[in-house]
Scaffold this motif. Structure first.
Motif, PDB file in Angstrom:
ATOM      1  N   LEU A 172      33.332  59.051  75.887  1.00  0.00           N
ATOM      2  CA  LEU A 172      34.051  60.315  75.718  1.00  0.00           C
ATOM      3  C   LEU A 172      33.114  61.450  75.338  1.00  0.00           C
ATOM      4  CD1 LEU A 172      37.218  59.010  73.842  1.00  0.00           C
ATOM      5  CD2 LEU A 172      37.159  59.999  76.134  1.00  0.00           C
ATOM      6  N   ALA A 173      32.119  61.158  74.491  1.00  0.00           N
ATOM      7  CA  ALA A 173      31.164  62.184  74.072  1.00  0.00           C
ATOM      8  C   ALA A 173      30.359  62.722  75.245  1.00  0.00           C
ATOM      9  CB  ALA A 173      30.227  61.620  73.002  1.00  0.00           C
ATOM     10  N   LEU A 174      30.229  61.911  76.295  1.00  0.00           N
ATOM     11  CA  LEU A 174      29.463  62.309  77.473  1.00  0.00           C
ATOM     12  C   LEU A 174      30.357  62.865  78.578  1.00  0.00           C
ATOM     13  CD1 LEU A 174      27.019  59.265  77.583  1.00  0.00           C
ATOM     14  CD2 LEU A 174      26.483  61.603  76.854  1.00  0.00           C
ATOM     15  N   GLY A 175      31.632  63.077  78.269  1.00  0.00           N
ATOM     16  CA  GLY A 175      32.543  63.637  79.250  1.00  0.00           C
ATOM     17  C   GLY A 175      33.109  62.627  80.222  1.00  0.00           C
ATOM     18  N   ILE A 176      32.918  61.340  79.947  1.00  0.00           N
ATOM     19  CA  ILE A 176      33.393  60.258  80.808  1.00  0.00           C
ATOM     20  C   ILE A 176      34.701  59.717  80.228  1.00  0.00           C
ATOM     21  CG2 ILE A 176      32.852  57.990  81.758  1.00  0.00           C
ATOM     22  CD1 ILE A 176      29.852  58.743  81.234  1.00  0.00           C
ATOM     23  N   GLU A 177      35.670  59.478  81.091  1.00  0.00           N
ATOM     24  CA  GLU A 177      36.956  58.951  80.639  1.00  0.00           C
ATOM     25  C   GLU A 177      36.927  57.429  80.720  1.00  0.00           C
ATOM     26  OE1 GLU A 177      40.301  60.981  82.516  1.00  0.00           O
ATOM     27  OE2 GLU A 177      38.918  62.599  83.092  1.00  0.00           O
ATOM     28  N   PRO A 178      36.873  56.745  79.584  1.00  0.00           N
ATOM     29  CA  PRO A 178      36.763  55.280  79.609  1.00  0.00           C
ATOM     30  C   PRO A 178      38.122  54.600  79.667  1.00  0.00           C
ATOM     31  CG  PRO A 178      36.602  56.042  77.369  1.00  0.00           C
ATOM     32  CD  PRO A 178      36.799  57.277  78.222  1.00  0.00           C
ATOM     33  N   PHE A 179      38.139  53.405  80.197  1.00  0.00           N
ATOM     34  CA  PHE A 179      39.315  52.556  80.075  1.00  0.00           C
ATOM     35  C   PHE A 179      38.834  51.136  79.870  1.00  0.00           C
ATOM     36  CE2 PHE A 179      38.348  52.882  84.542  1.00  0.00           C
ATOM     37  CZ  PHE A 179      38.514  51.606  85.049  1.00  0.00           C
ATOM     38  N   SER A 180      39.523  50.430  79.008  1.00  0.00           N
ATOM     39  CA  SER A 180      39.123  49.082  78.625  1.00  0.00           C
ATOM     40  C   SER A 180      40.273  48.129  78.885  1.00  0.00           C
ATOM     41  CB  SER A 180      38.729  49.055  77.145  1.00  0.00           C
ATOM     42  OG  SER A 180      38.684  47.734  76.661  1.00  0.00           O
ATOM     43  N   VAL A 181      40.008  47.059  79.608  1.00  0.00           N
ATOM     44  CA  VAL A 181      41.035  46.052  79.851  1.00  0.00           C
ATOM     45  C   VAL A 181      41.519  45.469  78.525  1.00  0.00           C
ATOM     46  CG1 VAL A 181      41.523  43.826  80.920  1.00  0.00           C
ATOM     47  CG2 VAL A 181      40.150  45.519  82.144  1.00  0.00           C
ATOM     48  N   THR A 182      40.581  45.274  77.596  1.00  0.00           N
ATOM     49  CA  THR A 182      40.949  44.740  76.283  1.00  0.00           C
ATOM     50  C   THR A 182      41.930  45.664  75.577  1.00  0.00           C
ATOM     51  OG1 THR A 182      38.785  43.685  76.062  1.00  0.00           O
ATOM     52  CG2 THR A 182      40.070  44.000  74.045  1.00  0.00           C
ATOM     53  N   THR A 183      41.624  46.962  75.565  1.00  0.00           N
ATOM     54  CA  THR A 183      42.507  47.933  74.910  1.00  0.00           C
ATOM     55  C   THR A 183      43.869  47.983  75.583  1.00  0.00           C
ATOM     56  OG1 THR A 183      40.606  49.283  74.242  1.00  0.00           O
ATOM     57  CG2 THR A 183      42.770  50.354  74.265  1.00  0.00           C
ATOM     58  N   LEU A 184      43.879  47.962  76.912  1.00  0.00           N
ATOM     59  CA  LEU A 184      45.141  47.999  77.638  1.00  0.00           C
ATOM     60  C   LEU A 184      46.001  46.784  77.321  1.00  0.00           C
ATOM     61  CD1 LEU A 184      43.902  49.244  81.138  1.00  0.00           C
ATOM     62  CD2 LEU A 184      45.166  50.564  79.430  1.00  0.00           C
ATOM     63  N   LEU A 185      45.380  45.606  77.255  1.00  0.00           N
ATOM     64  CA  LEU A 185      46.132  44.393  76.960  1.00  0.00           C
ATOM     65  C   LEU A 185      46.677  44.401  75.536  1.00  0.00           C
ATOM     66  CD1 LEU A 185      43.925  41.665  78.679  1.00  0.00           C
ATOM     67  CD2 LEU A 185      46.177  42.436  79.399  1.00  0.00           C
ATOM     68  N   VAL A 186      45.848  44.849  74.593  1.00  0.00           N
ATOM     69  CA  VAL A 186      46.304  44.919  73.201  1.00  0.00           C
ATOM     70  C   VAL A 186      47.445  45.918  73.066  1.00  0.00           C
ATOM     71  CG1 VAL A 186      45.643  45.602  70.867  1.00  0.00           C
ATOM     72  CG2 VAL A 186      44.106  44.177  72.218  1.00  0.00           C
ATOM     73  N   ASP A 187      47.310  47.098  73.704  1.00  0.00           N
ATOM     74  CA  ASP A 187      48.376  48.097  73.650  1.00  0.00           C
ATOM     75  C   ASP A 187      49.663  47.544  74.248  1.00  0.00           C
ATOM     76  OD1 ASP A 187      46.692  49.869  72.458  1.00  0.00           O
ATOM     77  OD2 ASP A 187      46.316  51.064  74.263  1.00  0.00           O
ATOM     78  N   LEU A 188      49.530  46.829  75.384  1.00  0.00           N
ATOM     79  CA  LEU A 188      50.711  46.265  76.021  1.00  0.00           C
ATOM     80  C   LEU A 188      51.372  45.237  75.124  1.00  0.00           C
ATOM     81  CD1 LEU A 188      52.526  45.952  78.503  1.00  0.00           C
ATOM     82  CD2 LEU A 188      50.886  44.294  79.393  1.00  0.00           C
ATOM     83  N   LEU A 189      50.567  44.388  74.481  1.00  0.00           N
ATOM     84  CA  LEU A 189      51.110  43.377  73.582  1.00  0.00           C
ATOM     85  C   LEU A 189      51.834  44.030  72.418  1.00  0.00           C
ATOM     86  CD1 LEU A 189      51.403  40.454  72.659  1.00  0.00           C
ATOM     87  CD2 LEU A 189      49.162  40.639  71.569  1.00  0.00           C
ATOM     88  N   GLU A 190      51.238  45.069  71.826  1.00  0.00           N
ATOM     89  CA  GLU A 190      51.868  45.755  70.705  1.00  0.00           C
ATOM     90  C   GLU A 190      53.190  46.372  71.121  1.00  0.00           C
ATOM     91  OE1 GLU A 190      48.965  48.530  69.348  1.00  0.00           O
ATOM     92  OE2 GLU A 190      47.945  47.067  68.072  1.00  0.00           O
ATOM     93  N   GLN A 191      53.226  46.948  72.331  1.00  0.00           N
ATOM     94  CA  GLN A 191      54.456  47.566  72.809  1.00  0.00           C
ATOM     95  C   GLN A 191      55.541  46.513  72.996  1.00  0.00           C
ATOM     96  OE1 GLN A 191      53.461  49.793  76.326  1.00  0.00           O
ATOM     97  NE2 GLN A 191      51.879  50.951  75.271  1.00  0.00           N
ATOM     98  N   GLN A 192      55.170  45.347  73.557  1.00  0.00           N
ATOM     99  CA  GLN A 192      56.161  44.312  73.782  1.00  0.00           C
ATOM    100  C   GLN A 192      56.695  43.770  72.466  1.00  0.00           C
ATOM    101  OE1 GLN A 192      57.476  43.383  76.698  1.00  0.00           O
ATOM    102  NE2 GLN A 192      56.286  45.023  77.629  1.00  0.00           N
ATOM    103  N   VAL A 193      55.827  43.653  71.462  1.00  0.00           N
ATOM    104  CA  VAL A 193      56.251  43.124  70.172  1.00  0.00           C
ATOM    105  C   VAL A 193      57.118  44.128  69.417  1.00  0.00           C
ATOM    106  CG1 VAL A 193      55.437  42.421  67.898  1.00  0.00           C
ATOM    107  CG2 VAL A 193      54.295  41.559  69.939  1.00  0.00           C
TER     108      VAL A 193
END
Length: 218
Positions: free
Chosen positions: A109-130
């Motif tokens: 993000l500091a370099l102007g790049i938009e990151p995405f992480s499979v780990t973060t997406l999976l954790v977010d999805l799990l939290e939403q389902q719970v």
């Protein structure tokens, strides 16, 4: 939209299929020669064989004419380099990069790049389902807002009530009511019914309160 994607493996293939289904123009860059030949044959699009961190290879892919670069290498450092070259040397307005380590996302993000992480997406999805098994939650504004879809039933405390009588939490907003084929913009005197699909937005910290106000304890 014109897109250049770098990387290898099944993720690159499936991502390419989805992008093409949306009608975008796509060029792929992969360092695996056999994969390059296979992708070109399967997808019928330009596929450049070469190192996605090499400016010359990215020029061959006409990255300077692209609207977006997507870096999907399994190596974070390669994705970082590809994205930086696209932004700084090719004039691409946006670069997305896969990050295997969520802790490195701040660097991207500091370099102007938009990151995405499979780990973060999976954790977010799990939290939403719970947390939100009573409705469906989608992130908005890069996670700063949540879009919540809830279907009322006979036991929902909001069913049968006018909107103005609901004690909705602060920093939440009821956006629409879908009732059969009809979409309503709710007003204070709109009466909510069992079977209504409610669409609301809220700050993440308020989602639980909003769900309880509409559905009760779930």
């Amino acid at each position: 939209m014109r897109i250049v994607a770098t990387g290898s493996g099944r993720l690159l293939y499936f991502m390419a299929r989805r992008i093409l289904e949306k009608g975008h123009r796509l060029t792929l860059v992969t360092s695996d020669h056999a994969e390059a030949l296979l992708l070109a044959r399967q997808l019928q699009i330009p596929v450049i064989f070469g190192d996605g961190t090499d400016p010359a290879v990215l020029r061959d892919a006409e990255t300077d004419k692209a609207d977006l670069l997507v870096a999907l290498s399994p190596r974070d450092d390669e994705n970082l380099v590809s994205a930086r070259i696209a932004l700084e040397e090719m004039g691409v307005s946006r670069a997305l990069a896969l990050s295997g380590d969520p802790d490195k996302e701040s660097l991207f993000l500091a370099l102007g790049i938009e990151p995405f992480s499979v780990t973060t997406l999976l954790v977010d999805l799990l939290e939403q389902q719970v947390r939100f098994d009573g409705g469906h939650l989608s992130p908005l504004a890069r996670g700063r807002l949540g879009l919540l879809e809830i279907v009322l039933d006979d036991s929902s405390p909001a069913a049968g009530k006018e909107v103005h009588s609901l004690r909705l939490p602060k920093e939440t907003l009821l956006v629409s009511v879908v009732r059969g084929e009809e979409v309503l913009v709710p007003r204070g005197d709109t009466i909510l019914l069992s079977g209504d699909l409610l669409v609301a937005v809220a700050l993440p910290l308020r989602i639980g309160e909003l769900e309880r106000a509409l559905l009760g304890e779930v």
